[in-house]
Every structure is written in structure tokens, then in C-alpha cells.
Design an enzyme around this catalytic site. Structure first.
Site, PDB file in Angstrom:
ATOM      1  CG  HIS A 138      -1.960  -1.048   1.168  1.00 13.40           C
ATOM      2  ND1 HIS A 138      -2.349  -1.644   0.004  1.00 13.40           N
ATOM      3  CD2 HIS A 138      -2.720  -1.614   2.141  1.00 13.40           C
ATOM      4  CE1 HIS A 138      -3.301  -2.523   0.256  1.00 13.40           C
ATOM      5  NE2 HIS A 138      -3.532  -2.539   1.542  1.00 13.40           N
ATOM      6  CE  LYS A 562     -12.773   5.160   1.512  1.00 15.93           C
ATOM      7  NZ  LYS A 562     -14.003   5.212   0.675  1.00 15.93           N
TER       8      LYS A 562
END
Length: 869
Positions: A138, A562
């Protein structure tokens, strides 16, 4: 004796002076003075804190030419990097001195003995466990490997300065330090081209080879000496690099093969170097010591007939071991060893054969020469082979459940089994999939025509099956299913594994790779216990998991954050972990949680030790995997010393969380009800801003550098799962990274202040939670750190980039007001007058960087405005 803070300040001043001398010598006094003037103005503006001083600094920055801007940014970035090196150096010193004893295995063992545990019991629990950091690809690490290499060289020189025995040695080290800083000053900090999967594989492998391989055997030896008992290899290393296909079209079967080939090369070359060194060292002659029958037979089988080594059985045995390892390298990678073997030999069939030969040498040495040979380079090599095998790091596969759904639907339709699989309700899907998993007939046919997506998935899984055959059973063990929402998501994966022989039906079904759910969103986490309960009730699944007795479940931090706010994310993760433990243990299995944590608090970051102690009782049980990603990898595993400390802390936290069942982690009805109320209120406040405020998407794309981040060459993965401009499609990492760059850091705190106010929760009650509940204290501590790093005045300057001024003022005002409310609420709970008041060392460390970070923010705003216009 100077304190750690004084030592760190002294190092920063020394390194800053070296960098200043380099700039002055290479670029001239005028350039140095320009940079120094801005630095002083920045420090003054930070200390003064007035709008006038901030504007004066901004005006001075705005006068820089493009070339001067680049040079200024490079200078401040370089200074920040050497500041980090000073902090890392102090951390290494602390680790060597034992100052962090409470967060070490040694400290935890002392605590556990005081509670009645014996060292034998502790060793037994560790040997039956699994602790595995898993490196992912990532992106949030912007530094090039060339920069990281220079940082390692500077760190090495700082260590050498500590150990210098004479003025001459010190002068030589100081000269090399200046040379390394000079190279860093002239090294480009960012990549000119987007990083490819091949680059990510090379970067990850370098950490495994240069940090983990030296550190892991040493830390095992340290633990065994501490406990007085042998340990099975419970600490292992994992990776996603080259196998994580979720949203990354660049990952396929070939990248999977390349990853394991690259890792195998690094592991086997390291073994060859160590075997060669042992051959040079073990010159024992049979004239003076009897080698034992096993060793004599191994020497005879080696094929080494050199008259020079006729009476040196250990060298002859190691000659044969070296030759077989060299042939293994060629067989697995197609590469030749750096040093050709003296004889021809067959390749090893697996790492267990190499380990067995090395153990013969070890036993003979201990039997004939005594216990002094029970430690040292040979036992360390045996441990390395046991941990790293011929694969170096266990590679996980990962794919999104929606991809599997489409592929399975196409295969079923092509085979004439079901024309409308994707339209079936969940219960009918399960029934159909279980039926298909009960027999050996395959769905795929070489004569059928499939979509490119289906072909790619089948090719990738075929490559995984081949890789396991070549590199051993530990090369790949898990298949992570992103966005798991139903039992059928897992059964679909079993069906695809069956197509390539990684699952074999029958009376006693067998599996080589196990699908594992990843519960990511708030909704998925809430549904996870029921999903797993239904899944583990299936006879086929119970039979497959009964072999190991372990069920691994992955929980995601980034997407749940999120989706629903920081507080809601961590609370739903806490509740899901408790409920899942009950489901799995109730089904008769041992649960192993895989925590998908990132570096930033908004992605599950923060202290690993405190996070482990905050886990619900019974959910750790000496078995845990955790992702390590982005900039955290370099910070925790940048060299063997840091790696040893990081692994020791990880195991210490795992051990303490597993064996200490204190009432502090038991969940009371009052705690559960209060956090449920706060979580719901926080989620409402957060979603009201992010998903329900008209124009928020426009604000986010204008008021943060998300557009520019998408163009950075820091990862092979796209920043969004789709091409639509929406928060839902945006990946969690660039979402958090963008807010961090703009200094608002919304994902790490937003909604908490409103939640406490709107829910009417008594501050005195939350103060009790803070004082007595490790979960709540860890949550508040991480939030406090994020808020300390944020800066609403700078965030408002980023908001000036928004074209719609009314929109900018409205949303920026909402964020600023929530920040102030959350800060005041947090201070009331902790009883402080200022953020991080009770953590002065951490506050000082963060504060020392801000005069160098703030100007970069101001300059970034100016450059973004120019670029966008």
C-alpha cells in the site's frame, strides 16, 4: 549523564550543522544564507504564532523562483529526514540499554512471573502460537530506496560514533558521515516514474533480506536464553507484494511467480554465504575429535573427495550442503550462485532437508565439543532456514469478492450448471456452491471461451498452485477475500481453488490454501459474527478447518474509518472481535485475527503495544497477524536493530494480551451502552459532513492535494477503485494521506466532540473510562496525538484553494468548529490543560519538526494554486 531529549537535540544540531556545511560548500554562502533566513523566519513564525508573522513567512516563500523553491523544499525535507535519524538513533540506544523494559519480552516475562506463570509455561504458549507482521504494497512511502540507503548509511555512522575508541577513529567516522550527508543532499528524493509491482517486490525483498533475516535468529536466541527453553518458530514474516490483486490490474500470475522467485533468490543466497563462512570456520580435524556416525555419513555423502579436506569431516559435509543449496538456487530461480560449488550435487526437495543436514552438523558439534556450540552462527542459520524456508516470506493472495462473483457466474453458465447465478438469493447460491464443492468435476474447460477477467483469475490461481509446488507449503497459505459480505463470497473462492487443485473434495477434503474473510466496512463488521457462524456451521468447512483447529479472520481499519468515523470504526472493530471470538470458539476452533492496520491513526495506526493490550480478552491467544505498510515499514524495520526492537515489542504485547486476563479489559454493560451511544452519534456527525453535505466532494478535491497525490510515483495501485469522482470509490490510503497533507487530519478525530455533546454523556464517566479501560485510553491517546499534529490555520489556507468561496467557508468552518469542540472534550476527559501535556517527550518530538513542516505546507499551497491554474 544527558537525558534522551538532550541527546536527541544534540544529534539534531550536529546533523543540521553537517548539512549546513555541505550546502555552504557545494552551493555557496548565498544559497546557505537564503535557506537559513527562511528557517529562522519559520521558527520565529511558529513560536510567535501570529497571523502577521505567518503572512511574512508566506510572502518570503512566494518570492522564490522555481529553482529556489525546489532547492528550499529539498533542504527542509533533508533536514526532516536527518531529524528522524536522530530520533531513531536514540530509540536504538534505548533498546540496547533496556530502557523500554516494560514493552519488551524481558519486561513482560517478569510481569507474568509475578502473576504466577513459569518460564516453561510462557515458552509453551509462544511455541504454540503465531505472530506475523505482513508487509503490504500500500503506497504512502514516498522515499526512494536510494534515499533510504543513504539514511541507513548515516544511521550506521551515528552508531560508529558512539563506539569510537580513539580521536582518529572518530575523525574518520565524521568524515564518512559528511560524505553520506553530501550524497543525500545531491540525491533526488522522489521517483521520476511511477513505481511498478516489480519495484515493490524488490523493495519488500530488501527489507526481508537486510533487516528480518539478520534480526529474527538473534531475537529468537535472546528469547530462548531469557526463558531457558527452546522455542518453536512462532514468529514468521508475511507479504502481500506481488499477490494482492484487489484493485490493482498490474498484479497477476507472473508477478506472483516473480515475487517468490526474487524472495527465494535472496533467502538462498543468504544461506550460501553463511554456509560458506561456516565451512571456513569449522576446520576441526578427525585426528583430534570424533565426528560421530551421522556427521561422518553426511561428509561421505557430500561427494567432496579433495585430499586437502580428507581429515576435515565438517568442511566436507558443508561442501556438500553448499553444493545442494547452490543447485536449489538454480532450480528455483534459474540463477547461478555468486561462488560456484566445488562439486556437483542434487537440489534439496525442500527447506526441511537443508535444515536436517544442518542439524546433523549441529548435533555432532554439541556432542563432541560441548554446549558452547549450542549458540552461534550455525544455530542462527538453522533458525533462519526454519523461519524463512525457500520462500523468505509467506505470500498472501488477495482479491475482491465482486471479482470472484463474476468469474464464478461465468464458469457456472459456461458449464451449463446455472445461467443466472448472479441473480440467485444468498441461500440458493450457498446450496449450489456446496453441491459443486462436493465432487471432483471441474467447471473450466480448455475448449471454452472466457472473458479476459476470468482467464486472468484462473491463470493467477494456476500460478499460485505451481508456486506452492516449487517453493514449499509455506510459500502461500491464505487467500484474503476483500469486501466479504456473505458466506457465498467464501464458497466462491473455494470453488476457484478447486479448479486448480488447491482444494480437493472427497471423503476427507483437503486444502492447500485457505480463503479468509476481510470484513472492512461498518456494515460488514456488524454482520461478520452471523456470517462466520453460518460459514462454520457447514460440515465441509468444519472438516477443512479441523486439521489445524484455527480459523483466521481479517478485520480492516481503513475502510471502516472512511465509512463511519474514527470512533465508530475502532468501536465496531472491538465489538466484532469480541463477537467473532465467541462464534469461533463456540464452533470448537481457535480464532486468529489478522489486523489490517495502517500507519496513520485514521488507518488503525498508533502504538502496537498499547493496541494489543486494548484487545478484548481471549481474542489474541498468542496468535495474531498484522499488516505493516507505507512509511511505517522503514520506520520499524529499516535496519536489524530497529527490526529486533519492533519484533520484540510486537511479541511482548501479544504475550501480555494473551496471558493477562485483567478486569480492565472486561466489558461492562455501562461501557458497552455508552460507547454504542457515542459511536452512533459520531457516525451521524461524520457522515453528515462527508456523505451528506452538498459539495463536499468538490471541497475535498480542491482543499487537499488528492489530485496531486494521484500523480505521485509512490505506488503501482490506482488511488481509486473506479474512475468516478466520489468518496466511496476512493481508496482509504490516499483519503487519509490527503487530509494529513492538508493538516486537517479529519479521519483521525472528526465526530467525537459532537458525539459527546449530542449524546449527553457525562464527562465524569468518560474520565473513569480513560483512567481504567485500556481500549478507551488507547483510543483517546491516538486521537490526541493526531489532533496535536493537525493545524486548523494551515487547513484553512488549503481551503482557500476551493473555487467556491461560500462552500469553502461553510465546510472549513464546520471542520474547525468540530476540531475545537473535540479538543475541549478530550482535554476535559484527560484532565489536561493542553494536548499531550502528559506526554512531554512526544510533544517535544512533534513540535521540533513543525517549524520545518509548516513552511512546506505553505509552499505546497502556493505550488498547487499555480499548478491548477
Amino acid at each position: 549523564m544527558p537525558s534522551e531529549a538532550e541527546t536527541q537535540r544534540s544529534l539534531v544540531r550536529m546533523l543540521g550543522a553537517v548539512l549546513g556545511d555541505v550546502i555552504r560548500e557545494q552551493d555557496g554562502e548565498d544559497v546557505f544564507q537564503q535557506i537559513e533566513n527562511i528557517r529562522r523566519a519559520s521558527v520565529g513564525a511558529y513560536r510567535d504564532g501570529s497571523d502577521a508573522s505567518s503572512k511574512a513567512l508566506t510572502d518570503e516563500l512566494a518570492q522564490l523562483t522555481v529553482d529556489e523553491t525546489v532547492r528550499f523544499v529539498h533542504s527542509f525535507a533533508s533536514f526532516l529526514q536527518i531529524t528522524n535519524l536522530a530520533e531513531d538513533h536514540v530509540q536504538r540506544q534505548r533498546g540496547r540499554s533496556g530502557a523500554d523494559i516494560a514493552a519488551s519480552v524481558a519486561g513482560v516475562v517478569t510481569d507474568l512471573e509475578a502473576q504466577g506463570f513459569t518460564r516453561a509455561q510462557i515458552a509453551e504458549r509462544l511455541s504454540g502460537g503465531l505472530v506475523a507482521p505482513v508487509i503490504t504494497a500500500h503506497p504512502s512511502e514516498a522515499r526512494r530506496k536510494s534515499v533510504l540507503d543513504r539514511q541507513h548509511a548515516i544511521a550506521h555512522d551515528l552508531d560508529r560514533l558512539d563506539l569510537a575508541q580513539s580521536d582518529a577513529e572518530r575523525r574518520r567516522t565524521e568524515a564518512d558521515l559528511k560524505r553520506q550527508v553530501s550524497i543525500l543532499w545531491r540525491t533526488r528524493l522522489l521517483r521520476q516514474m511511477r513505481i511498478a509491482v516489480e519495484d515493490e517486490i524488490a523493495n519488500a525483498t530488501s527489507y526481508f533480506a537486510e533487516s528480518f533475516m539478520p534480526a529474527v535468529p538473534e531475537i529468537y536466541a535472546q528469547w530462548e536464553e531469557l526463558l531457558g527453553h527452546d522455542l518453536k518458530s512462532f514468529l514468521r514474516v508475511g507479504t502481500w507484494v506481488g499477490g494482492d490483486r484487489d484493485g490493482n490490474p498490474n498484479v497477476n500470475g507472473e508477478t506472483l511467480r516473480r515475487a517468490l522467485r526474487t524472495q527465494a533468490s535472496a533467502a538462498l543466497r543468504a544461506y550460501l554465504e553463511r554456509i560458506h563462512a561456516l565451512g571456513a570456520e569449522l576446520s576441526l580435524s578427525s585426528r583430534f575429535t570424533a565426528p560421530g556416525d551421522e556427521l561422518a555419513a553426511l561428509a561421505e555423502r557430500s561427494g567432496d573427495t579433495s585430499p586437502h579436506r580428507a581429515d576435515e569431516p565438517y568442511r566436507r559435509a558443508l561442501t556438500g550442503i553448499y553444493a545442494r543449496t547452490a543447485r536449489t538456487l538454480t532450480a528455483l530461480t534459474g540463477e547461478a550462485p555468486a561462488r560456484a560449488p566445488a562439486i556437483n550435487a542434487e537440489a534439496y526437495n525442500g527447506p526441511d532437508e537443508l535444515k536436517a543436514d544442518l542439524q546433523i552438523v549441529q548435533r555432532s558439534l554439541v556432542d563432541s565439543q560441548g554446549p558452547s556450540f549450542s549458540t552461534g552462527p550455525l544455530p542462527d542459520l538453522i533458525r533462519a532456514v526454519d523461519v524463512f524456508g525457500f520462500h523468505l516470506a509467506t505470500l498472501d493472495l488477495r482479491q475482491n469478492s465482486s471479482v470472484h462473483g463474476r468469474v464464478v457466474a461465468e464458469l457456472l453458465k459456461s458449464a451449463g450448471v446455472a445461467d443466472n447465478y448472479d441473480a440467485l438469493p444468498e441461500d440458493e447460491r450457498r446450496k449450489l456452491l456446496i453441491e459443486e464443492l462436493s465432487h471432483v468435476r471441474l467447471l473450466s474447460s480448455p475448449f471454452a471461451t472466457y472473458s479476459e477477467e476470468t482467464q486472468k483469475e484462473l491463470r493467477t490461481l494456476a500460478a499460485a498452485a505451481e508456486a506452492k509446488r516449487r517453493h514449499g507449503p509455506d510459500a502461500i497459505r491464505s487467500y484474503i477475500i476483500s469486501n466479504t459480505t456473505a458466506v457465498s463470497d467464501l464458497l466462491e473462492t473455494w470453488l476457484l481453488l478447486k479448479e486448480v487443485g488447491l482444494f480437493r473434495p472427497g471423503e476427507t477434503p483437503e486444502a492447500s490454501i485457505f480463503p479468509e474473510p476481510l470484513f472492512e466496512t461498518i456494515g460488514d463488521l456488524r454482520a461478520a459474527p452471523r456470517t462466520m457462524g453460518d460459514y462454520l456451521a457447514l460440515p465441509l468447512i468444519r472438516a477443512l478447518h479441523s486439521v489445524s483447529g484455527v480459523v483466521e479472520i481479517m478485520v480492516g481499519y481503513s475502510d471502516s474509518n472512511k465509512d463511519g468515523s474514527y470512533l465508530t470504526s475502532i468501536w465496531e472493530l472491538q465489538k466484532a472481535s469480541r463477537a467473532l471470538h465467541g462464534v469461533v470458539s463456540g464452533a470448537g476452533f481457535r480464532m486468529q485475527l489478522f489486523h489490517g492496520r495502517g500507519g496513520a491513526v485514521g488507518r488503525g495506526g498508533g502504538s502496537s503495544f498499547e493496541a494489543l493490550l486494548a484487545q478484548p480478552p481471549g481474542t489474541v491467544d498468542c496468535r495474531i497477524r498484522v499488516t505493516e505498510q507505507g512509511e511505517v515499514v522503514a520506520n520499524k524495520y529499516g535496519d536489524p536493530d530497529l527490526t529486533r526492537q519492533s519484533l520484540d515489542t510486537l511479541v511482548a504485547g501479544t504475550l501480555l494480551a494473551s496471558l493477562t486476563h485483567t478486569r480492565a479489559n472486561e466489558l461492562s454493560t455501562q461501557q458497552a451502552e455508552t460507547l454504542d451511544t457515542l459511536s452512533q452519534a459520531a457516525m451521524r456527525a461524520y457522515r453528515s459532513l462527508v456523505y451528506e453535505t452538498p459539495g463536499f466532494v468538490e471541497y475535498f478535491y480542491d482543499a487537499t492535494p488528492i489530485t496531486e497525490i494521484a500523480d505521485l510515483n509512490i505506488g503501482s495501485r490506482p488511488t481509486a477503485r473506479t474512475t468516478t469522482r466520489s468518496i466511496e470509490s476512493l481508496r482509504a490510503i490516499p483519503w487519509v494521506f490527503s487530509w494529513a497533507q492538508s493538516r486537517a487530519m479529519v479521519p483521525g478525530w472528526f465526530g467525537f466532540g459532537s458525539a459527546v455533546r449530542d449524546a449527553g454523556v457525562d464527562i465524569a464517566l468518560l474520565k473513569q473510562f480513560w483512567e481504567s479501560w485500556p481500549f478507551f485510553r488507547s483510543a483517546m491517546s491516538n486521537m490526541e496525538m493526531v489532533m496535536f499534529k493537525s493545524d486548523m490555520s494551515i487547513a484553512r489556507r488549503y481551503a482557500s484553494l476551493v473555487k467556491d468561496r461560500q462552500l469553502a467557508d461553510r465546510i472549513s468552518g464546520t471542520i474547525t468548529a468540530e476540531w475545537a469542540l473535540t479538543r475541549d472534550t478530550l482535554l476535559a476527559i484527560t484532565g489536561q490543560s493542553d494536548l499531550l501535556e502528559s506526554s512531554p517527550d512526544l510533544a517535544r518530538t512533534i513540535r521540533s519538526r513543525l517549524p520545518y513542516i509548516d513552511p512546506l505546507n505553505h509552499l505546497q499551497i502556493e505550488l498547487i494554486a499555480r499548478r491548477r491554474s
